[in-house]
Scaffold this motif. Structure first.
Motif, PDB file in Angstrom:
ATOM      1  N   PHE A 118       0.847  -1.192   0.000  1.00 43.68           N
ATOM      2  CA  PHE A 118       0.000   0.000   0.000  1.00 43.68           C
ATOM      3  C   PHE A 118       0.887   1.248   0.000  1.00 43.68           C
ATOM      4  N   VAL A 119       0.693   2.090  -0.997  1.00 44.36           N
ATOM      5  CA  VAL A 119       1.449   3.328  -1.117  1.00 44.36           C
ATOM      6  C   VAL A 119       0.496   4.479  -0.818  1.00 44.36           C
ATOM      7  N   VAL A 120       0.678   5.086   0.334  1.00 52.99           N
ATOM      8  CA  VAL A 120      -0.225   6.130   0.812  1.00 52.99           C
ATOM      9  C   VAL A 120       0.400   7.486   0.491  1.00 52.99           C
ATOM     10  N   TYR A 178      -9.891   2.431   6.267  1.00 52.89           N
ATOM     11  CA  TYR A 178     -10.767   1.343   5.832  1.00 52.89           C
ATOM     12  C   TYR A 178      -9.958   0.101   5.461  1.00 52.89           C
ATOM     13  N   LEU A 179      -8.901   0.293   4.687  1.00 54.54           N
ATOM     14  CA  LEU A 179      -8.083  -0.851   4.285  1.00 54.54           C
ATOM     15  C   LEU A 179      -7.421  -1.513   5.486  1.00 54.54           C
ATOM     16  N   ASN A 180      -7.040  -0.703   6.460  1.00 52.97           N
ATOM     17  CA  ASN A 180      -6.441  -1.264   7.671  1.00 52.97           C
ATOM     18  C   ASN A 180      -7.433  -2.115   8.456  1.00 52.97           C
ATOM     19  N   SER A 181      -8.735  -1.851   8.281  1.00 55.55           N
ATOM     20  CA  SER A 181      -9.750  -2.690   8.932  1.00 55.55           C
ATOM     21  C   SER A 181      -9.899  -4.035   8.227  1.00 55.55           C
ATOM     22  N   LEU A 182      -9.415  -4.116   6.984  1.00 55.47           N
ATOM     23  CA  LEU A 182      -9.507  -5.357   6.213  1.00 55.47           C
ATOM     24  C   LEU A 182      -8.242  -6.192   6.319  1.00 55.47           C
ATOM     25  N   VAL A 183      -7.113  -5.512   6.429  1.00 57.07           N
ATOM     26  CA  VAL A 183      -5.828  -6.186   6.558  1.00 57.07           C
ATOM     27  C   VAL A 183      -4.898  -5.274   7.351  1.00 57.07           C
ATOM     28  N   GLU A 184      -4.108  -5.860   8.222  1.00 64.11           N
ATOM     29  CA  GLU A 184      -3.202  -5.051   9.030  1.00 64.11           C
ATOM     30  C   GLU A 184      -2.158  -4.382   8.134  1.00 64.11           C
ATOM     31  N   ILE A 185      -2.124  -3.038   8.184  1.00 69.69           N
ATOM     32  CA  ILE A 185      -1.149  -2.290   7.389  1.00 69.69           C
ATOM     33  C   ILE A 185      -0.056  -1.785   8.331  1.00 69.69           C
ATOM     34  N   ASP A 186       1.166  -2.177   8.027  1.00 70.46           N
ATOM     35  CA  ASP A 186       2.284  -1.800   8.881  1.00 70.46           C
ATOM     36  C   ASP A 186       3.547  -1.670   8.030  1.00 70.46           C
ATOM     37  N   LYS A 187       4.682  -1.684   8.658  1.00 70.28           N
ATOM     38  CA  LYS A 187       5.936  -1.462   7.941  1.00 70.28           C
ATOM     39  C   LYS A 187       6.236  -2.550   6.917  1.00 70.28           C
ATOM     40  N   SER A 212       4.840  11.909   1.625  1.00 67.11           N
ATOM     41  CA  SER A 212       4.206  13.128   2.134  1.00 67.11           C
ATOM     42  C   SER A 212       5.293  14.161   2.410  1.00 67.11           C
ATOM     43  N   GLU A 213       4.869  15.386   2.746  1.00 66.68           N
ATOM     44  CA  GLU A 213       5.825  16.407   3.156  1.00 66.68           C
ATOM     45  C   GLU A 213       6.482  16.008   4.473  1.00 66.68           C
ATOM     46  N   ALA A 214       7.688  16.482   4.682  1.00 67.27           N
ATOM     47  CA  ALA A 214       8.487  16.064   5.831  1.00 67.27           C
ATOM     48  C   ALA A 214       7.823  16.369   7.166  1.00 67.27           C
ATOM     49  N   GLN A 215       7.098  17.485   7.261  1.00 67.57           N
ATOM     50  CA  GLN A 215       6.525  17.908   8.537  1.00 67.57           C
ATOM     51  C   GLN A 215       5.053  17.537   8.704  1.00 67.57           C
ATOM     52  N   SER A 216       4.521  16.705   7.816  1.00 66.76           N
ATOM     53  CA  SER A 216       3.090  16.392   7.887  1.00 66.76           C
ATOM     54  C   SER A 216       2.798  15.363   8.974  1.00 66.76           C
ATOM     55  N   SER A 217       1.526  15.286   9.350  1.00 64.51           N
ATOM     56  CA  SER A 217       1.104  14.291  10.342  1.00 64.51           C
ATOM     57  C   SER A 217       1.231  12.875   9.782  1.00 64.51           C
ATOM     58  N   LEU A 218       1.110  12.731   8.478  1.00 64.67           N
ATOM     59  CA  LEU A 218       1.246  11.414   7.854  1.00 64.67           C
ATOM     60  C   LEU A 218       2.704  10.934   7.936  1.00 64.67           C
ATOM     61  N   ALA A 246       4.196   7.697   9.903  1.00 68.36           N
ATOM     62  CA  ALA A 246       5.147   6.744   9.344  1.00 68.36           C
ATOM     63  C   ALA A 246       6.339   6.546  10.276  1.00 68.36           C
ATOM     64  N   ASN A 247       6.877   7.645  10.778  1.00 65.77           N
ATOM     65  CA  ASN A 247       8.028   7.550  11.675  1.00 65.77           C
ATOM     66  C   ASN A 247       7.671   6.816  12.969  1.00 65.77           C
ATOM     67  N   ASP A 248       6.490   7.089  13.497  1.00 64.05           N
ATOM     68  CA  ASP A 248       6.051   6.447  14.743  1.00 64.05           C
ATOM     69  C   ASP A 248       5.871   4.941  14.568  1.00 64.05           C
ATOM     70  N   ASN A 249       5.552   4.520  13.341  1.00 63.26           N
ATOM     71  CA  ASN A 249       5.263   3.107  13.089  1.00 63.26           C
ATOM     72  C   ASN A 249       6.360   2.413  12.269  1.00 63.26           C
ATOM     73  N   ASN A 250       7.514   3.059  12.157  1.00 66.57           N
ATOM     74  CA  ASN A 250       8.663   2.496  11.423  1.00 66.57           C
ATOM     75  C   ASN A 250       8.327   2.120   9.992  1.00 66.57           C
ATOM     76  N   ILE A 251       7.460   2.906   9.363  1.00 66.88           N
ATOM     77  CA  ILE A 251       7.065   2.695   7.971  1.00 66.88           C
ATOM     78  C   ILE A 251       7.972   3.537   7.073  1.00 66.88           C
ATOM     79  N   LYS A 252       8.402   2.951   5.967  1.00 66.63           N
ATOM     80  CA  LYS A 252       9.251   3.683   5.032  1.00 66.63           C
ATOM     81  C   LYS A 252       8.503   4.898   4.497  1.00 66.63           C
TER      82      LYS A 252
END
Length: 404
Positions: A106-108, A124-133, A140-146, A150-156
């Motif tokens: 998944f590329v968000v 919604y997709l995370n409710s169907l399948v666990e989305i993680d790193k 996204s932009e460097a300072q965004s909440s998204l 990603a940083n909080d969840n060790n996602i690239k």
């Protein structure tokens, strides 16, 4: 004597050219062709999932989709690239029927990090399948909440530069990352971009056609305020949608002295739209310019077979037998172009794409970005913002506040 005015004068071509040269210092898309793609390619090669699912809307998806769908029929990619860009539940669930979610990357993508369509789809997709790193990439932009998510969840996460607007971001990580994942030659894409931008800023082959067209459209915007792109191949249908967003969101603005500008884009696909909108062009009000796009070589030699059984003797167009469908398509384009040209009062031009590959689709897309920048400079507008879009976002937020 005191003199004041409330109109603007159209600048010279040289002044516009100098303005675009100055923009290269602050507007990020101009320099994307020269980026280092090593990290993107290395990461893309590590993705082994069968499906690459892009969650994004508008500038976060239209460009990559245009390139992928242009290249797809003539390439055998080992992965499938899908785009979820709507909150229409029927469309969402219909698309997901084609995907094994356990075998999906998944590329968000959201420049701001708070696009409601993208975030809602993500949840919604995370409710169907666990989305993680293990199965997610975020852009996204460097300072965004998204990005923070990603940083909080060790996602690239790939950072999108703040000075690269969404509709000008196709040759940034927004487009290159998902395209590289499925096997598109992103270096060849950037080579096509470099060919155009180098030529334009050296005032060579691409300079005069782009700046002269921009000037014509601005000088005649009151008479010809509708700009039709007539693409003769179904491969370019998503390219048309990308063009409509690029054109409309960039050029529908209020200029320096408060005058509303209106160049309205329309995307058509031939030969299908010969049987509908062409009538409007030919016999309707002369308020349109028409740009035709043809593809010389579709990399497909399928032939209209000759009837040896006499079964079709009573049907028309026997003269088309033994021609390829590629030849038929271009003959239809040429016949339509000739019909328009014979009117003498419908401005039109023709763009020929040599063949179906990354280099050629990149050249035309970057050319259109430069054309839009030129038109915006002539109009004396801010080509790169979209204040009109923000009103809807504000009203939507208020509706949620009122119902919570």
């Amino acid at each position: 004597m005191k003199y004041t005015k409330n109109f603007y004068q159209i600048k010279s071509n040289l002044e516009i050219f100098e303005r675009l040269k100055a923009e290269r210092e602050t507007i990020g898309y101009y320099n994307l062709p020269y980026q280092d793609t090593t990290e993107i390619k290395k990461y893309a090669q590590s993705i082994t999932k069968k499906y690459v699912v892009v969650l994004g809307i508008g500038g976060s998806s239209l460009g990559a989709r245009a390139i992928y769908e242009f290249l797809l029929p003539s390439n055998n990619y080992s992965k499938d690239l899908l785009f979820l860009e709507t909150v229409d539940p029927l469309k969402i669930n219909h698309c997901l029927k084609k995907v094994d979610l356990k075998d999906a990357q998944f590329v968000v993508i959201s420049k701001s990090g708070n696009t409601i369509e993208t975030i809602s789809l993500f949840k919604y997709l995370n409710s169907l399948v666990e989305i993680d790193k293990s199965n997610c990439t975020i852009i996204s932009e460097a300072q965004s909440s998204l990005t923070q998510f990603a940083n909080d969840n060790n996602i690239k996460v790939f950072d999108l530069a703040k000075n690269v607007g969404g509709r000008f971001s196709v040759f940034s990580v927004v487009g290159l990352v998902p395209l590289a994942m499925v096997g598109v030659d992103i270096d060849n894409l950037l080579n096509g971009c470099k060919r155009v931008v180098d030529s334009f800023f050296k005032q060579e082959e691409y300079y005069k056609p782009i700046i002269r067209k921009a000037r014509f459209l601005v000088e005649n915007k009151s008479r010809f305020n509708i700009n039709v792109l007539f693409s003769y191949s179904s491969l370019l249908e998503s390219f048309n949608k990308w063009y409509v967003q690029l054109w409309a969101e960039s050029l529908g603005k209020v200029n320096v002295n408060g005058t509303r500008q209106a160049l309205t884009p329309i995307g058509l696909v031939g030969p299908v739209d010969q049987h509908s909108f062409l009538q409007m062009i030919m016999d309707g009000v002369r308020d349109k310019t028409v740009t035709f796009i043809k593809i010389d070589d579709l990399k497909d030699g399928t032939i209209i077979p000759k009837d040896s059984s006499k079964k079709f003797d009573n049907l028309s167009w026997g003269c088309a037998e033994d021609f390829t469908f590629n030849e038929l398509l271009n003959m239809q384009a040429d016949a339509t172009i000739q019909s328009i040209q014979e009117q003498d009062d419908i401005p039109c031009d023709v763009i020929s794409i040599r063949t179906v590959d990354e280099y050629n689709i990149a050249k035309i897309m970057f050319s259109y970005q430069l054309l839009v920048s030129c038109i915006g400079a002539f109009l004396q507008i801010n080509t790169y913002d979209q204040p009109g879009v923000e009103y809807g976002k504000i009203n939507l937020a208020e509706k949620f506040t009122q119902t919570s």
